[in-house]
Design a protein around this motif. Structure first.
Motif, PDB file in Angstrom:
ATOM      1  N   SER A  42      -8.101  -7.678   2.788  1.00 47.09           N
ATOM      2  CA  SER A  42      -7.274  -8.228   1.762  1.00 47.09           C
ATOM      3  C   SER A  42      -7.389  -7.459   0.301  1.00 47.09           C
ATOM      4  O   SER A  42      -8.664  -7.043   0.121  1.00 47.09           O
ATOM      5  CB  SER A  42      -7.768  -9.588   1.695  1.00 47.09           C
ATOM      6  N   GLY A  43      -6.405  -7.283  -0.252  1.00 49.18           N
ATOM      7  CA  GLY A  43      -6.506  -6.773  -1.654  1.00 49.18           C
ATOM      8  C   GLY A  43      -6.350  -5.016  -1.683  1.00 49.18           C
ATOM      9  O   GLY A  43      -6.541  -4.448  -2.653  1.00 49.18           O
ATOM     10  N   TYR A  44      -6.117  -4.526  -0.513  1.00 49.91           N
ATOM     11  CA  TYR A  44      -6.334  -3.209  -0.481  1.00 49.91           C
ATOM     12  C   TYR A  44      -4.873  -2.487  -0.701  1.00 49.91           C
ATOM     13  O   TYR A  44      -4.898  -1.236  -1.105  1.00 49.91           O
ATOM     14  CB  TYR A  44      -6.898  -2.665   1.053  1.00 49.91           C
ATOM     15  N   SER A  45      -3.844  -3.302  -0.997  1.00 54.38           N
ATOM     16  CA  SER A  45      -2.746  -2.698  -1.636  1.00 54.38           C
ATOM     17  C   SER A  45      -2.145  -1.335  -0.719  1.00 54.38           C
ATOM     18  O   SER A  45      -2.110  -1.638   0.569  1.00 54.38           O
ATOM     19  CB  SER A  45      -2.615  -2.401  -3.052  1.00 54.38           C
ATOM     20  N   CYS A  46      -1.597  -0.720  -1.491  1.00 52.43           N
ATOM     21  CA  CYS A  46      -1.406   0.785  -0.703  1.00 52.43           C
ATOM     22  C   CYS A  46      -2.392   1.897  -0.489  1.00 52.43           C
ATOM     23  O   CYS A  46      -2.322   2.939  -0.189  1.00 52.43           O
ATOM     24  CB  CYS A  46      -0.305   1.438  -1.418  1.00 52.43           C
ATOM     25  N   VAL A  67      -1.659  -3.438  21.664  1.00 53.43           N
ATOM     26  CA  VAL A  67      -2.418  -3.707  20.467  1.00 53.43           C
ATOM     27  C   VAL A  67      -3.496  -2.729  20.177  1.00 53.43           C
ATOM     28  O   VAL A  67      -4.332  -2.328  21.169  1.00 53.43           O
ATOM     29  CB  VAL A  67      -3.100  -5.093  20.420  1.00 53.43           C
ATOM     30  N   TRP A  68      -3.718  -2.055  19.028  1.00 54.49           N
ATOM     31  CA  TRP A  68      -4.561  -1.053  18.414  1.00 54.49           C
ATOM     32  C   TRP A  68      -5.176  -1.638  17.380  1.00 54.49           C
ATOM     33  O   TRP A  68      -4.739  -2.190  16.448  1.00 54.49           O
ATOM     34  CB  TRP A  68      -4.163   0.155  18.313  1.00 54.49           C
ATOM     35  N   SER A  69      -6.707  -1.515  17.202  1.00 51.92           N
ATOM     36  CA  SER A  69      -7.378  -1.709  15.788  1.00 51.92           C
ATOM     37  C   SER A  69      -7.797  -0.509  15.288  1.00 51.92           C
ATOM     38  O   SER A  69      -7.893   0.676  16.000  1.00 51.92           O
ATOM     39  CB  SER A  69      -8.460  -2.605  15.988  1.00 51.92           C
ATOM     40  N   CYS A  70      -7.838  -0.339  14.042  1.00 51.63           N
ATOM     41  CA  CYS A  70      -8.038   0.943  13.391  1.00 51.63           C
ATOM     42  C   CYS A  70      -9.119   0.559  12.352  1.00 51.63           C
ATOM     43  O   CYS A  70      -9.367  -0.576  11.663  1.00 51.63           O
ATOM     44  CB  CYS A  70      -6.674   1.341  12.494  1.00 51.63           C
ATOM     45  N   SER A  71     -10.242   1.521  11.851  1.00 59.36           N
ATOM     46  CA  SER A  71     -11.276   1.206  10.912  1.00 59.36           C
ATOM     47  C   SER A  71     -10.794   1.542   9.536  1.00 59.36           C
ATOM     48  O   SER A  71     -11.621   1.329   8.822  1.00 59.36           O
ATOM     49  CB  SER A  71     -12.188   2.331  11.484  1.00 59.36           C
ATOM     50  N   GLY A  72      -9.615   1.646   9.352  1.00 61.34           N
ATOM     51  CA  GLY A  72      -9.120   1.900   8.107  1.00 61.34           C
ATOM     52  C   GLY A  72      -8.404   0.994   7.383  1.00 61.34           C
ATOM     53  O   GLY A  72      -8.478  -0.283   7.642  1.00 61.34           O
ATOM     54  N   THR A  73      -7.658   1.073   6.243  1.00 66.57           N
ATOM     55  CA  THR A  73      -6.868   0.281   5.355  1.00 66.57           C
ATOM     56  C   THR A  73      -5.418  -0.037   6.172  1.00 66.57           C
ATOM     57  O   THR A  73      -5.174   0.553   7.303  1.00 66.57           O
ATOM     58  CB  THR A  73      -6.508   0.798   4.091  1.00 66.57           C
ATOM     59  N   PRO A  74      -4.659  -0.992   5.753  1.00 71.04           N
ATOM     60  CA  PRO A  74      -3.420  -1.282   6.339  1.00 71.04           C
ATOM     61  C   PRO A  74      -2.526  -0.040   6.431  1.00 71.04           C
ATOM     62  O   PRO A  74      -1.842  -0.082   7.182  1.00 71.04           O
ATOM     63  CB  PRO A  74      -2.884  -2.340   5.586  1.00 71.04           C
ATOM     64  N   VAL A  75      -2.516   0.388   5.210  1.00 70.41           N
ATOM     65  CA  VAL A  75      -1.618   1.636   5.213  1.00 70.41           C
ATOM     66  C   VAL A  75      -2.193   2.917   6.030  1.00 70.41           C
ATOM     67  O   VAL A  75      -1.543   3.545   6.704  1.00 70.41           O
ATOM     68  CB  VAL A  75      -1.536   2.407   3.620  1.00 70.41           C
ATOM     69  N   THR A 108       1.709  -9.432  -5.116  1.00 69.42           N
ATOM     70  CA  THR A 108       2.491  -8.248  -4.669  1.00 69.42           C
ATOM     71  C   THR A 108       1.667  -7.012  -4.866  1.00 69.42           C
ATOM     72  O   THR A 108       1.778  -6.010  -3.855  1.00 69.42           O
ATOM     73  CB  THR A 108       3.859  -8.451  -5.400  1.00 69.42           C
ATOM     74  N   HIS A 109       1.298  -6.925  -5.870  1.00 67.64           N
ATOM     75  CA  HIS A 109       0.721  -5.374  -6.176  1.00 67.64           C
ATOM     76  C   HIS A 109      -0.711  -5.284  -5.645  1.00 67.64           C
ATOM     77  O   HIS A 109      -1.058  -4.247  -5.509  1.00 67.64           O
ATOM     78  CB  HIS A 109       0.546  -5.161  -7.729  1.00 67.64           C
ATOM     79  N   TYR A 110      -1.272  -6.311  -5.229  1.00 66.13           N
ATOM     80  CA  TYR A 110      -2.703  -6.270  -4.541  1.00 66.13           C
ATOM     81  C   TYR A 110      -2.640  -6.394  -3.195  1.00 66.13           C
ATOM     82  O   TYR A 110      -3.655  -5.910  -2.590  1.00 66.13           O
ATOM     83  CB  TYR A 110      -3.467  -7.282  -5.230  1.00 66.13           C
TER      84      TYR A 110
END
Length: 254
Positions: A42-46, A67-75, A108-110
Motif C-alpha cells: 500500500s502507498g507505493y503509487s507508481c 496466478v503469479w506473485s512478484c517480489s516487487g511493487t504493483p507497477v 489517488t496519488h499515493y
C-alpha cells in the motif's frame, strides 16, 4: 471467439480477499492472469524497483485464473507480466484491486492500486482501479460484483481514450444509491507523523494521519458521492499538463 484477456494486480498482495473476489466476479467473462505482490504494498503509487532484482513464483490459490506473485511493487507486477507472462497474448484490460481502502481524492496519488491502472494506461491498455472504502482485509466484497461487471463490460465494449484510466471507489455500504461520474475532490492529510521513543532510547516514527475535506460544501466530487452511498467513477488522465497555465505562461518564452 476468444474471451477477453484481463491482467489483474493489486497492492494488497496475491493472497488478499479483494483480488480473489475480483477474479470470482469476472472469470466467467474473461481469461484472467493475476500478477500481484507477494505481500502488502500500500502507498507505493507508481514506484518500481530500479535496483533490487525481482522474483516471481507461480501460485495456485485462485480458481479460474493463472496466478503469479512478484517480489516487487504493483507497477513491477504489471511490467513483468507484460514482458514475461503473456504467452503471445496482449491484455484487453488491466485492472487494479479490489483494494481494501478508499482511493478517492488525494489518495489517488499515493495508491498502488491506481499505480496498476496508470501503468496499464501508459502501455495504452484500457485500465481500471477498483477500491472499497471498507478497510477490513476480511471484508465480504461480493456485493460489488454487479457494478464491477457493468463497468468492465462498458470499458471492454467502448474502450477508453488514450491517456485515460478509471478510478472506481465503492462506499462502505451494503446497498448503493447508484453510480456517479465525478471529479476528484480536494483534501489533505494532517497530523501524519507520530513520534515515539524506543525502549533502547532512540526516536522512531509512525506514518499515520487524519483526512481533512478541504471543500466540504462541494456536491460534484468523489467525496460527496461516496458519503451519499454512490459508486464513484473518476476518469483520470496521465497527462498532468495544466493547459490553462501553459497558455498563460507563453510570455515567459524567449
Amino acid at each position: 471467439m476468444k474471451k477477453p484477456f484481463i491482467l489483474i494486480s493489486n497492492d494488497d498482495g496475491y493472497q488478499s480477499r479483494g483480488i480473489r473476489c475480483l477474479v470470482e466476479c469476472l472469470r466467467d467473462m474473461a481469461d484472467i492472469l493475476v500478477c500481484a505482490p507477494d505481500g502488502g504494498r500500500s502507498g507505493y503509487s507508481c514506484a518500481f524497483s530500479a535496483v533490487p532484482p525481482l522474483y516471481i513464483q507461480r501460485r495456485d490459490n485462485i480458481p479460474g485464473a493463472e496466478v503469479w506473485s512478484c517480489s516487487g511493487t504493483p507497477v513491477d507486477c504489471v511490467k513483468i507480466a507484460l514482458d514475461q507472462l503473456m504467452d503471445g497474448r496482449w491484455p484487453d484490460l488491466v485492472i487494479g484491486g479490489i483494494n481494501h481502502g478508499d482511493n478517492s481524492t488525494v489518495n489517488t496519488h499515493y495508491s498502488g492500486t491506481m499505480g496498476v491502472a496508470m501503468e496499464g494506461c501508459m502501455k495504452y491498455i484500457p485500465s481500471i482501479a477498483f477500491s472499497s472504502c471498507n478497510y477490513n482485509p476480511d471484508a465480504d466484497l461480493s456485493h460489488l460484483g454487479h457494478y464491477i461487471r457493468k463497468i468492465v463490460n462498458r470499458v471492454l465494449s467502448d474502450g477508453l481514450p488514450k491517456g485515460v484510466c478509471l478510478n472506481v471507489n465503492f462506499p462502505d455500504v451494503r446497498q448503493f444509491s447508484g453510480l456517479r461520474v465525478c471529479r476528484m475532490g480536494y483534501g489533505s492529510w494532517i497530523n501524519e507523523v507520530v513520534k515515539d521513543v524506543h525502549p533502547r532510547g532512540y526516536n522512531y516514527y509512525w506514518m499515520t494521519g487524519h483526512y481533512r475535506d478541504d471543500e466540504a460544501g462541494a456536491v460534484d466530487n468523489d467525496r460527496w458521492a461516496l458519503s451519499h452511498g454512490y459508486v464513484c467513477v473518476t476518469p483520470t488522465t496521465m497527462d498532468v499538463t495544466d493547459y490553462r497555465m501553459l497558455n498563460e505562461m507563453k510570455d515567459w518564452e524567449e
